[in-house]
Design a protein around this motif. Sequence first.
Motif, short mmCIF file in Angstrom:
data_model
loop_
_atom_site.label_atom_id
_atom_site.label_comp_id
_atom_site.label_asym_id
_atom_site.label_seq_id
_atom_site.Cartn_x
_atom_site.Cartn_y
_atom_site.Cartn_z
N GLY A 1 0.83 -1.21 0.00
CA GLY A 1 0.00 0.00 0.00
C GLY A 1 0.86 1.25 0.00
O GLY A 1 0.60 2.20 -0.76
N ALA A 2 1.90 1.24 0.84
CA ALA A 2 2.77 2.42 0.90
C ALA A 2 3.52 2.61 -0.42
O ALA A 2 3.59 3.72 -0.93
N ALA A 3 4.05 1.52 -0.96
CA ALA A 3 4.80 1.63 -2.22
C ALA A 3 3.88 2.13 -3.34
O ALA A 3 4.28 2.97 -4.15
N ALA A 4 2.66 1.61 -3.38
CA ALA A 4 1.71 2.02 -4.42
C ALA A 4 1.34 3.49 -4.24
O ALA A 4 1.22 4.23 -5.22
N THR A 5 1.17 3.92 -3.00
CA THR A 5 0.84 5.32 -2.75
C THR A 5 1.95 6.23 -3.25
O THR A 5 1.70 7.25 -3.90
N LYS A 6 3.20 5.84 -2.96
CA LYS A 6 4.33 6.65 -3.39
C LYS A 6 4.34 6.80 -4.91
O LYS A 6 4.51 7.89 -5.43
N SER A 7 4.17 5.68 -5.60
CA SER A 7 4.27 5.79 -7.06
C SER A 7 3.04 6.50 -7.63
O SER A 7 3.13 7.16 -8.65
N LEU A 8 1.91 6.38 -6.93
CA LEU A 8 0.73 7.13 -7.38
C LEU A 8 1.00 8.63 -7.29
O LEU A 8 0.70 9.39 -8.22
N ILE A 9 1.61 9.03 -6.17
CA ILE A 9 1.95 10.45 -6.00
C ILE A 9 2.89 10.89 -7.13
O ILE A 9 2.68 11.93 -7.77
N ILE A 10 3.89 10.06 -7.41
CA ILE A 10 4.84 10.39 -8.47
C ILE A 10 4.13 10.47 -9.83
O ILE A 10 4.34 11.40 -10.61
N GLY A 11 3.24 9.50 -10.08
CA GLY A 11 2.50 9.49 -11.35
C GLY A 11 1.69 10.76 -11.52
O GLY A 11 1.67 11.37 -12.59
N LEU A 12 1.04 11.18 -10.43
CA LEU A 12 0.21 12.38 -10.52
C LEU A 12 1.08 13.63 -10.71
O LEU A 12 0.69 14.56 -11.43
N ILE A 13 2.26 13.63 -10.08
CA ILE A 13 3.15 14.78 -10.26
C ILE A 13 3.63 14.86 -11.71
O ILE A 13 3.68 15.94 -12.30
N ILE A 14 3.94 13.69 -12.28
CA ILE A 14 4.39 13.70 -13.68
C ILE A 14 3.26 14.18 -14.59
O ILE A 14 3.48 14.96 -15.51
N LEU A 15 2.06 13.72 -14.28
CA LEU A 15 0.90 14.16 -15.08
C LEU A 15 0.77 15.68 -15.01
O LEU A 15 0.59 16.36 -16.02
N ALA A 16 0.88 16.20 -13.78
CA ALA A 16 0.77 17.65 -13.61
C ALA A 16 1.89 18.36 -14.36
O ALA A 16 1.66 19.38 -15.02
N THR A 17 3.11 17.80 -14.28
CA THR A 17 4.26 18.39 -14.99
C THR A 17 4.00 18.44 -16.50
O THR A 17 4.32 19.41 -17.17
N SER A 18 3.38 17.36 -17.01
CA SER A 18 3.20 17.26 -18.47
C SER A 18 2.27 18.36 -18.99
O SER A 18 2.41 18.80 -20.13
N PHE A 19 1.35 18.80 -18.13
CA PHE A 19 0.46 19.89 -18.57
C PHE A 19 1.27 21.15 -18.88
O PHE A 19 0.86 21.97 -19.69
N ALA A 20 2.42 21.28 -18.23
CA ALA A 20 3.24 22.47 -18.46
C ALA A 20 3.94 22.41 -19.82
O ALA A 20 4.33 23.43 -20.37
N PHE A 21 4.10 21.19 -20.37
CA PHE A 21 4.86 21.05 -21.61
C PHE A 21 3.98 20.85 -22.84
O PHE A 21 4.27 21.37 -23.90
N VAL A 22 2.96 20.00 -22.67
CA VAL A 22 2.15 19.65 -23.84
C VAL A 22 0.67 19.77 -23.55
O VAL A 22 0.24 19.94 -22.40
N ASP A 23 -0.12 19.62 -24.60
CA ASP A 23 -1.55 19.74 -24.51
C ASP A 23 -2.14 18.36 -24.22
O ASP A 23 -2.33 17.57 -25.14
N VAL A 24 -2.40 18.08 -22.95
CA VAL A 24 -2.90 16.76 -22.57
C VAL A 24 -4.41 16.83 -22.37
O VAL A 24 -4.92 17.76 -21.77
N SER A 25 -5.10 15.83 -22.88
CA SER A 25 -6.53 15.75 -22.59
C SER A 25 -6.83 14.35 -22.03
O SER A 25 -6.16 13.38 -22.39
N ILE A 26 -7.78 14.30 -21.13
CA ILE A 26 -8.11 13.01 -20.53
C ILE A 26 -9.58 12.70 -20.83
O ILE A 26 -10.49 13.31 -20.25
N ALA A 27 -9.79 11.75 -21.71
CA ALA A 27 -11.15 11.43 -22.16
C ALA A 27 -11.95 10.71 -21.08
O ALA A 27 -13.13 10.96 -20.90
N HIS A 28 -11.30 9.79 -20.39
CA HIS A 28 -12.00 9.00 -19.37
C HIS A 28 -11.24 9.08 -18.04
O HIS A 28 -10.46 8.18 -17.72
N PRO A 29 -11.48 10.16 -17.29
CA PRO A 29 -10.69 10.37 -16.07
C PRO A 29 -10.80 9.20 -15.08
O PRO A 29 -9.79 8.80 -14.48
#
Lengths: 309, 253
Positions: B108-136
Motif C-alpha cells: 500500500g505504501a509503495a503504491a501510494t508513493k508511485s501514485l503520487i509520483i504518477g500524478l506529479i508527472i501528469l501535472a508536470t506534463s500539462f506544463a509542456f504539452v496539450d494533454v486531454s483526458i477522455a476517461h478520467p
Amino acid sequence: MAPIVRVNDLRKRYASGFEALKGVTLDIEEGEILALLGPNGAGKTTLISTVCGITTPTAGTVTVGGHDIQRDYRAARSLIGLVPQELSLEAFETVMNAVRFSRGLFGKPRNDALIEDLLKQLGLFDKKDSKIMALSGGMKRRVLIAKALAHEPRVLFLDEPTAGVDVELRKDMWKVVDNLRKTGVTIILTTHYIEEAEAMADRVAVIDKGQIMLVQDKAELMRHMGRKQLRIHLAEPVAEVPFALADYQLDLATDGASLIYTYDTRAERTGITALLNELQRAGLQMRDIETQESSLEEIFVGLVKGDAA
Amino acid sequence: MNIEAIRAIYMFEMARFFRTYRQSLLAPVISTSLYFVVFGAAIGSQINQVEGVAYGAFIVPGLIMLSVMTQSTSNASFGIYFPKFTGSIYELLSAPVNFLEATVGYVGAAATKSLIIGLIILATSFAFVDVSIAHPLAMVAFLLLTCLSFALLGFIIGIWAGNFEQLQLIPMLIITPLVFLGGSFYSTTMLPPFWQAVTLLNPVHYLISGFRWAFYEQADVPVGISLLAIAAFTGACLAAIAWIFRTGWRIRS
C-alpha cells in the motif's frame, strides 16, 4: 500458577540438516528471570527464535500464556517482546518513530505518553528525536529494548543483551533488567557470560548441543553443584603431604604453608571432621582455615565437559 | 485483523519516502521533463502525429507508466528488502501480523508513493504539452491498478533478493525493457506485423495501451483485454505472495 512459557519436546532441524534443538522441554514461571546459559552454537538463539515465531519448529509445542505459538500465534506473540542479539535497526529513523512503529506492529493503539515513559526508564528520553545511526552501541541496545517493550509484553526475551558491550555498560544493562523485573515482566536472557547469569538470574538453564542439560534455581545450583575448597594454613610449612592423609587427595600450596582439600557439598559426608582429626593426629598445627565456593563458571565448565566425556 | 500493524507499516514506509523527498519526488519530475524536452520538443517536432494525437501528448501516458512501474517495483522491493538486509525484519516475523496485513502495509505504501509520483508527472506534463483526458475515472483506475500490481511484484522481488544486485536486476533487465518495448513512446501499429505479434506477448503493452485509451480513446488492443491482463497480473502476484508467507520462503527458516 501455570508456567507462562511451556516448551515441550521442541525440535528444530534446519534445511541444512543441522539439528539445533533436540527435544527441549522447559517451563518458565511468570515473573522470574531465567538465564539460558550455553556455549556458542548450543541452540540458545534457535530456541528463542522458535518461541518468538521467527523460526518454524520441526516438532514439539510451545505455549505462551496458554496460547499455542502456531495455532494461536496472535495471542501468543502479543505477550512476547524480543531483543535480538544483533543491533538490527533502521538507521535513518528517529528513536521515537522506531519505538512507535513497534507498538503499532503488535496491534496496540498509539500511546506516546507510554512510550515517552519507557524511554525515560531506559535513559533514552533526551535521544528520542535523534536518528538511530547517531547513537552509541549501548544506546542502540536500549532502543531495541524499548522497541521490545513498546507493546507491554509479559515475557521479554533478551538474546545476549551484553554481547560486545563494555564492562561499564554491562553493569548498566543489569540495572535496566533489574528495573524491568520490578514491573513484573518475565525475562529470559541468553548469555555465555556466567557472571551475567550469576548477577541477574533467579534460575539457570544450561543448554548444550541442542539439549537442556539442567534447569535449577541459581542459589540451589550453586549450593548443590558447587565444589568447595577448604584451605588449611599451617603454622609450619611442610615439604610434602603426610602419608597418613593420602586418602584425602590434598593439594599442597607451592610455599608448603597450606593444604587444600576439595570436597563436594552434595556428598553425604564431606569428610571435613575426619580430615581435621587426622591433621591433629599427624601433629600438624593449624594457623587458620578458610573455605571457598566455586563460581557458576566452574560448575558450567564441569557440566559441558562432563557431557563431552 | 491487525489494523494498527497495517497503519504502522504504512506510516513507517511513507516516512521513509518523505525523508528522502528530494530523491523521491524531484528525480522523477526532472527525468520526465528531460523526456519532454528530448522526445517532445526535439524529436517530436519532426513527427507529425501518432493516431491523431500530437507526439508530445501521445507519450504522456507511456511516460507516466514508465515511472509508475519502475517506482512501484523499486519502492516495494526496497521496503521489504531493507529490513532483511539490516536484520530488523525479526520484528515483523515475531509480531502478531499475518501475510495479508504485512502485504497491505508495504505494498500500500509503495503504491501510494508511485501514485503520487504518477500524478506529479501528469501535472508536470500539462506544463509542456496539450494533454486531454477522455476517461478520467478509467485513467485513475488504470493508474491505481498499475501502481498496485507492480508494487506487488516489487514486494516479491524484495523477498526473493539476496543482495542489492539482485534487487536491481529485475527492474533493470526486465521491467525497463518491457516498458520501452511495450509502446510507451510509439504506437505498436507503427511496427512491422511480426514485431506487432511479438509485442502481444509483452504484458506491459496491455497496460500502456489501456492507459493511453483513457487519455485519447486510442488503443493498440481492446481496453477490456487490457483490464483483464492487469487483473490477471495482480492475481498472480497475490497468489505468489500468499505462497511465500505460507511457506516462509526466503524469510523464515
